[in-house]
Write a protein that holds these residues in place. Structure first.
Motif, PDB file in Angstrom:
ATOM      1  N   ARG A 172       0.832  -1.218   0.000  1.00 26.55           N
ATOM      2  CA  ARG A 172       0.000   0.000   0.000  1.00 26.55           C
ATOM      3  C   ARG A 172       0.854   1.250   0.000  1.00 26.55           C
ATOM      4  NH1 ARG A 172      -3.977   1.711   3.915  1.00 26.55           N
ATOM      5  NH2 ARG A 172      -2.511   1.116   5.534  1.00 26.55           N
ATOM      6  N   TRP A 173       0.315   2.336  -0.597  1.00 28.71           N
ATOM      7  CA  TRP A 173       0.965   3.638  -0.476  1.00 28.71           C
ATOM      8  C   TRP A 173       0.041   4.535   0.334  1.00 28.71           C
ATOM      9  CZ3 TRP A 173       5.731   5.040  -0.777  1.00 28.71           C
ATOM     10  CH2 TRP A 173       6.055   6.399  -0.721  1.00 28.71           C
ATOM     11  N   ILE A 174       0.554   5.024   1.445  1.00 32.31           N
ATOM     12  CA  ILE A 174      -0.274   5.777   2.384  1.00 32.31           C
ATOM     13  C   ILE A 174       0.013   7.269   2.229  1.00 32.31           C
ATOM     14  CG2 ILE A 174      -0.800   6.099   4.842  1.00 32.31           C
ATOM     15  CD1 ILE A 174       0.740   3.358   5.249  1.00 32.31           C
ATOM     16  N   SER A 175      -1.038   8.075   2.084  1.00 28.72           N
ATOM     17  CA  SER A 175      -0.824   9.521   1.973  1.00 28.72           C
ATOM     18  C   SER A 175      -2.095  10.250   2.373  1.00 28.72           C
ATOM     19  CB  SER A 175      -0.448   9.858   0.523  1.00 28.72           C
ATOM     20  OG  SER A 175      -0.180  11.215   0.384  1.00 28.72           O
ATOM     21  N   PRO A 176      -2.018  11.071   3.430  1.00 30.17           N
ATOM     22  CA  PRO A 176      -3.223  11.806   3.837  1.00 30.17           C
ATOM     23  C   PRO A 176      -3.638  12.806   2.758  1.00 30.17           C
ATOM     24  CG  PRO A 176      -1.376  12.232   5.346  1.00 30.17           C
ATOM     25  CD  PRO A 176      -0.841  11.401   4.234  1.00 30.17           C
ATOM     26  N   ARG A 177      -4.900  13.173   2.760  1.00 28.94           N
ATOM     27  CA  ARG A 177      -5.459  14.087   1.775  1.00 28.94           C
ATOM     28  C   ARG A 177      -4.737  15.432   1.728  1.00 28.94           C
ATOM     29  NH1 ARG A 177     -10.600  16.643   1.736  1.00 28.94           N
ATOM     30  NH2 ARG A 177     -11.105  16.512  -0.466  1.00 28.94           N
ATOM     31  N   ARG A 178      -4.554  15.929   0.513  1.00 28.42           N
ATOM     32  CA  ARG A 178      -4.073  17.299   0.299  1.00 28.42           C
ATOM     33  C   ARG A 178      -2.756  17.649   0.954  1.00 28.42           C
ATOM     34  NH1 ARG A 178      -8.448  22.027  -0.459  1.00 28.42           N
ATOM     35  NH2 ARG A 178      -9.666  20.922  -2.004  1.00 28.42           N
ATOM     36  N   THR A 179      -1.881  16.696   1.091  1.00 24.60           N
ATOM     37  CA  THR A 179      -0.622  17.015   1.757  1.00 24.60           C
ATOM     38  C   THR A 179       0.593  16.734   0.884  1.00 24.60           C
ATOM     39  OG1 THR A 179      -0.663  14.827   2.694  1.00 24.60           O
ATOM     40  CG2 THR A 179      -1.390  16.573   4.131  1.00 24.60           C
ATOM     41  N   ASN A 180       0.468  15.720   0.031  1.00 23.63           N
ATOM     42  CA  ASN A 180       1.650  15.214  -0.667  1.00 23.63           C
ATOM     43  C   ASN A 180       1.469  15.249  -2.175  1.00 23.63           C
ATOM     44  OD1 ASN A 180       2.967  14.695   1.745  1.00 23.63           O
ATOM     45  ND2 ASN A 180       2.052  12.670   1.948  1.00 23.63           N
ATOM     46  N   LEU A 181       2.429  14.660  -2.868  1.00 20.51           N
ATOM     47  CA  LEU A 181       2.277  14.542  -4.323  1.00 20.51           C
ATOM     48  C   LEU A 181       2.026  13.091  -4.686  1.00 20.51           C
ATOM     49  CD1 LEU A 181       4.876  16.758  -6.189  1.00 20.51           C
ATOM     50  CD2 LEU A 181       2.424  17.106  -5.946  1.00 20.51           C
ATOM     51  N   LEU A 182       0.932  12.873  -5.387  1.00 22.10           N
ATOM     52  CA  LEU A 182       0.592  11.558  -5.921  1.00 22.10           C
ATOM     53  C   LEU A 182       0.467  11.787  -7.414  1.00 22.10           C
ATOM     54  CD1 LEU A 182      -2.216  10.915  -3.298  1.00 22.10           C
ATOM     55  CD2 LEU A 182       0.067   9.902  -3.278  1.00 22.10           C
ATOM     56  N   LEU A 183       1.427  11.278  -8.157  1.00 22.37           N
ATOM     57  CA  LEU A 183       1.552  11.648  -9.565  1.00 22.37           C
ATOM     58  C   LEU A 183       1.787  10.418 -10.424  1.00 22.37           C
ATOM     59  CD1 LEU A 183       2.448  13.616 -11.966  1.00 22.37           C
ATOM     60  CD2 LEU A 183       4.714  13.547 -10.944  1.00 22.37           C
ATOM     61  N   SER A 184       1.109  10.354 -11.567  1.00 22.31           N
ATOM     62  CA  SER A 184       1.404   9.297 -12.541  1.00 22.31           C
ATOM     63  C   SER A 184       1.592   9.929 -13.902  1.00 22.31           C
ATOM     64  CB  SER A 184       0.256   8.292 -12.619  1.00 22.31           C
ATOM     65  OG  SER A 184       0.112   7.632 -11.390  1.00 22.31           O
ATOM     66  N   VAL A 185       2.567   9.417 -14.638  1.00 21.17           N
ATOM     67  CA  VAL A 185       2.811   9.916 -15.986  1.00 21.17           C
ATOM     68  C   VAL A 185       2.629   8.765 -16.964  1.00 21.17           C
ATOM     69  CG1 VAL A 185       4.552  10.874 -17.533  1.00 21.17           C
ATOM     70  CG2 VAL A 185       4.328  11.766 -15.213  1.00 21.17           C
ATOM     71  N   LEU A 186       1.826   9.033 -17.967  1.00 20.24           N
ATOM     72  CA  LEU A 186       1.498   8.025 -18.976  1.00 20.24           C
ATOM     73  C   LEU A 186       2.445   8.158 -20.168  1.00 20.24           C
ATOM     74  CD1 LEU A 186      -0.614   5.984 -20.205  1.00 20.24           C
ATOM     75  CD2 LEU A 186      -1.775   7.991 -21.108  1.00 20.24           C
ATOM     76  N   LEU A 187       3.027   7.042 -20.570  1.00 20.75           N
ATOM     77  CA  LEU A 187       3.925   7.071 -21.728  1.00 20.75           C
ATOM     78  C   LEU A 187       3.505   5.958 -22.690  1.00 20.75           C
ATOM     79  CD1 LEU A 187       7.152   7.456 -19.592  1.00 20.75           C
ATOM     80  CD2 LEU A 187       6.147   9.249 -21.032  1.00 20.75           C
ATOM     81  N   ILE A 188       3.107   6.340 -23.879  1.00 25.88           N
ATOM     82  CA  ILE A 188       2.726   5.344 -24.886  1.00 25.88           C
ATOM     83  C   ILE A 188       4.012   4.959 -25.601  1.00 25.88           C
ATOM     84  CG2 ILE A 188       1.137   4.834 -26.796  1.00 25.88           C
ATOM     85  CD1 ILE A 188      -0.497   5.998 -24.609  1.00 25.88           C
ATOM     86  N   ASP A 189       4.282   3.667 -25.619  1.00 27.28           N
ATOM     87  CA  ASP A 189       5.620   3.229 -26.036  1.00 27.28           C
ATOM     88  C   ASP A 189       5.516   2.062 -27.033  1.00 27.28           C
ATOM     89  OD1 ASP A 189       8.443   2.963 -25.930  1.00 27.28           O
ATOM     90  OD2 ASP A 189       8.249   1.420 -24.382  1.00 27.28           O
ATOM     91  N   PRO A 190       4.944   2.310 -28.216  1.00 26.53           N
ATOM     92  CA  PRO A 190       4.722   1.201 -29.154  1.00 26.53           C
ATOM     93  C   PRO A 190       6.015   0.504 -29.572  1.00 26.53           C
ATOM     94  CG  PRO A 190       4.217   3.318 -30.191  1.00 26.53           C
ATOM     95  CD  PRO A 190       4.474   3.593 -28.756  1.00 26.53           C
ATOM     96  N   GLU A 191       7.128   1.242 -29.586  1.00 28.02           N
ATOM     97  CA  GLU A 191       8.391   0.641 -30.040  1.00 28.02           C
ATOM     98  C   GLU A 191       9.161  -0.041 -28.909  1.00 28.02           C
ATOM     99  OE1 GLU A 191       8.856   0.723 -33.213  1.00 28.02           O
ATOM    100  OE2 GLU A 191       7.230   2.165 -33.559  1.00 28.02           O
ATOM    101  N   GLY A 192       8.637  -0.004 -27.712  1.00 30.10           N
ATOM    102  CA  GLY A 192       9.324  -0.666 -26.596  1.00 30.10           C
ATOM    103  C   GLY A 192      10.653  -0.029 -26.232  1.00 30.10           C
ATOM    104  N   GLU A 193      10.716   1.295 -26.293  1.00 29.62           N
ATOM    105  CA  GLU A 193      11.989   1.983 -25.983  1.00 29.62           C
ATOM    106  C   GLU A 193      12.203   2.184 -24.483  1.00 29.62           C
ATOM    107  OE1 GLU A 193      11.086   5.556 -28.025  1.00 29.62           O
ATOM    108  OE2 GLU A 193      12.211   4.999 -29.820  1.00 29.62           O
TER     109      GLU A 193
END
Ligand code: BT5
Length: 327
Positions: A128-149
């Motif tokens: 689990r990743w624990i993080s109280p509301r409105r305090t921290n950074l919860l970030l995901s970055v999407l990378l489309i990688d058709p060539e498998g680089e």
């Protein structure tokens, strides 16, 4: 300027003034609208979740902590790929899932997803990743990688380096990397990285999930490794918008290096921040337990360990955790 642009402009003005106030007259004139329109625009900002502090004779300012806002994060970010488009949510199950769900949308590559809280924030191997509301950074970055680089191992290191650089603030100790996916400050975990890969619409799709303890960290009894936050190190709260921007910019650079195969730069970066090189460590990898000296890292193959018995093993990041280290 249309109405939405005016609202964005007002938000920028308030944000840029930080803890300072704007009188209503000053704000109306700086944003080029009359008082009645200003009141409507401020209501819209409140409706979008921004808490405003209005004080008689002083005016208005954004109340701390400033809510994460896509416009404030994207504004003049100047990245090539990562964070060209950003979305911010109040609460989601996991920002990694939202990123994967967005993969079919036009122009989704590089999308940054942030949330104020997660119902089911996850770490690796079902943790689990624990993080109280409105305090921290919860970030995901999407990378489309058709060539498998974008190899998972390399991206995990790249993201760790991006975080370690992005959290560099005066007064914060140097960020060190604990292989494969933790960022430590003075031996306590301040951030974790979770890189996941799925096939979406027949394309290899990668999501780099990053959790950074900006203003709070779980107590020791809730985690299996001691945690810390930037606030704890600095002794004062940390503004998250700028932090998110710094991390996105660094991640953009490091993802660029991975995509163009510049693995030596990754290896050098990792070596310079690795807290465990030449130390005797214990690694759980799958079902096996390895004890030995950490010799090197290969951004594509993992950690190179010289076991106590003398043989050398390459341990992949996926499924491996360092459970102990000594001198
Ligand atoms: C990680 O896993 O460190 C990767 C964490 C990635 C979280 C981000 S948040 C945005 C995105 N969306 C998600 O759903 N996830 C990503 P791992 O190495 O497995 O570490 C998990 C372990 O760290 C847990 O079992 C706890 O012991 C500990 N832990 C949980 N929350 C923590 C925190 N806030 N700070 C420090 N340690 C924590």
């Amino acid at each position: 300027m249309n109405h939405m642009d005016t609202v964005k402009r007002i938000l920028e003005l308030l944000y840029d003034r930080g803890e300072g106030f704007f009188t209503m007259e000053e704000l109306a004139s700086a944003s080029g609208i009359d008082r009645a329109d200003l009141d409507r625009a401020l209501d819209l900002l409140r409706h979008r979740g921004h808490a405003l502090e209005v004080v008689p004779y002083r005016g208005v300012r954004l109340a701390a902590p400033v809510r994460l806002d896509a416009h404030l994060i994207e504004r003049e970010l100047g990245t090539q790929r990562v964070g060209r488009c950003v979305i911010c949510f109040d609460q989601v199950d996991s920002t990694n899932d939202v990123a994967f769900d967005s993969a079919r949308s036009e122009g989704a590559d590089g999308l940054g997803v942030l949330a104020e809280s997660q119902r089911r924030g996850r770490g690796r191997m079902g943790r689990r990743w624990i993080s109280p509301r409105r305090t921290n950074l919860l970030l995901s970055v999407l990378l489309i990688d058709p060539e498998g680089e974008l190899a998972q191992e390399a991206l995990t290191i790249a993201a760790g380096l991006a975080v370690a650089e992005g959290i560099e603030l005066p007064g914060v100790p140097e960020g060190r990397l604990k292989w494969p996916n933790d960022v430590l400050l003075d031996g306590r975990k301040v951030a974790g990285v979770l890189v996941e890969i799925r096939t979406v619409a027949e394309k290899r799709t990668v999501v780099v999930g990053i959790g950074i303890n900006a203003n709070a960290s779980p107590p020791d009894e809730e985690v299996d490794f001691p945690a810390t936050s930037l606030r704890r190190e600095l002794g004062h709260p940390v503004e998250r918008t700028e932090l998110a921007r710094r991390v996105l910019r660094r991640l953009d650079e490091w993802v660029g290096r991975v995509a163009s195969g510049r693995m030596e730069e990754l290896r050098t970066g990792w070596m310079s921040r690795c807290g465990m090189l030449n130390r005797r460590i214990t690694v759980l990898s799958g079902e096996e337990r390895y004890v030995g000296r950490a010799l090197d890292i290969n951004p594509l193959e993992g950690l190179i360990l010289e076991c106590d018995g003398g043989q050398r093993v390459h341990l992949p990041a996926a499924g491996s955790t360092v459970v102990g280290w000594g001198p």
